[in-house]
Design a protein around this motif. Structure first.
Motif, PDB file in Angstrom:
ATOM      1  N   PRO A   7      -4.489   3.266   3.099  1.00 14.59           N
ATOM      2  CA  PRO A   7      -3.403   3.440   4.130  1.00 14.59           C
ATOM      3  C   PRO A   7      -2.548   4.467   3.709  1.00 14.59           C
ATOM      4  O   PRO A   7      -2.051   4.577   2.386  1.00 14.59           O
ATOM      5  N   ASP A 144      -1.365   0.031   7.507  1.00 16.97           N
ATOM      6  CA  ASP A 144      -1.438  -1.164   8.138  1.00 16.97           C
ATOM      7  C   ASP A 144      -0.073  -2.142   7.885  1.00 16.97           C
ATOM      8  O   ASP A 144       0.654  -1.963   7.037  1.00 16.97           O
ATOM      9  N   ASP A 146       1.488  -5.432   7.982  1.00 22.20           N
ATOM     10  CA  ASP A 146       1.135  -6.690   7.861  1.00 22.20           C
ATOM     11  C   ASP A 146       2.550  -7.395   7.355  1.00 22.20           C
ATOM     12  O   ASP A 146       3.128  -7.177   6.866  1.00 22.20           O
TER      13      ASP A 146
END
Length: 146
Positions: A7, A144, A146
């Motif tokens: 990422p 990402d 999260d």
């Protein structure tokens, strides 16, 4: 390749914008050279190398889930010796043509292109023409959340 990027990881694509079929400038000599060189490659029963246009690269990076964070272009300057190298690619294929007569005639076309390219470059103040560009595109995988 995208799954192999962390990422926030980046992929750098370096390419060459394809030479157009023609332009309305002295640089058209390079377009002619490209067309004849490619014809020689095909008549030798070989496959031409193809570049991917910048917009195609950017579109496909986005389709693969990357953000295009930067694109840079670098103009290409051709001098006579650079043009002759491309003409010589065509010459190297003549021995593979279907007939000796066809090879001889194409050899004359290549010789004429070499003379024309010399005339064109001699008329330029720095002996070079500008046509097309190289590019670098930076694609980045999203981080990402999260």
């Amino acid at each position: 390749l995208v799954p192999h990027l962390a990422p926030g990881g980046r992929l750098y694509v370096i390419g060459l914008q394809p030479i157009p079929d023609s332009v309305n400038s002295p640089a058209n000599i390079m377009c002619k050279i490209r067309r004849v060189r490619d014809a020689c490659i095909l008549l030798a029963n070989h496959r031409c190398y193809r570049e991917y246009p910048l917009d195609w690269i950017e579109r496909h990076l986005r389709k693969s889930g990357l953000n295009v964070v930067q694109s840079r272009t670098y103009p290409i300057r051709y001098d006579h010796s650079t043009m002759v190298r491309q003409i010589n690619v065509g010459r190297s294929k003549l021995k593979l043509f279907p007939t000796k007569g066809m090879a001889a005639e194409m050899g004359k076309v290549l010789d004429d292109l070499e003379k024309e390219s010399l005339e064109v470059t001699r008329k330029q103040s720095d002996g070079r023409i500008t046509l097309g560009y190289d590019y670098v595109v930076v694609g980045e995988r999203q981080v990402d959340s999260d």
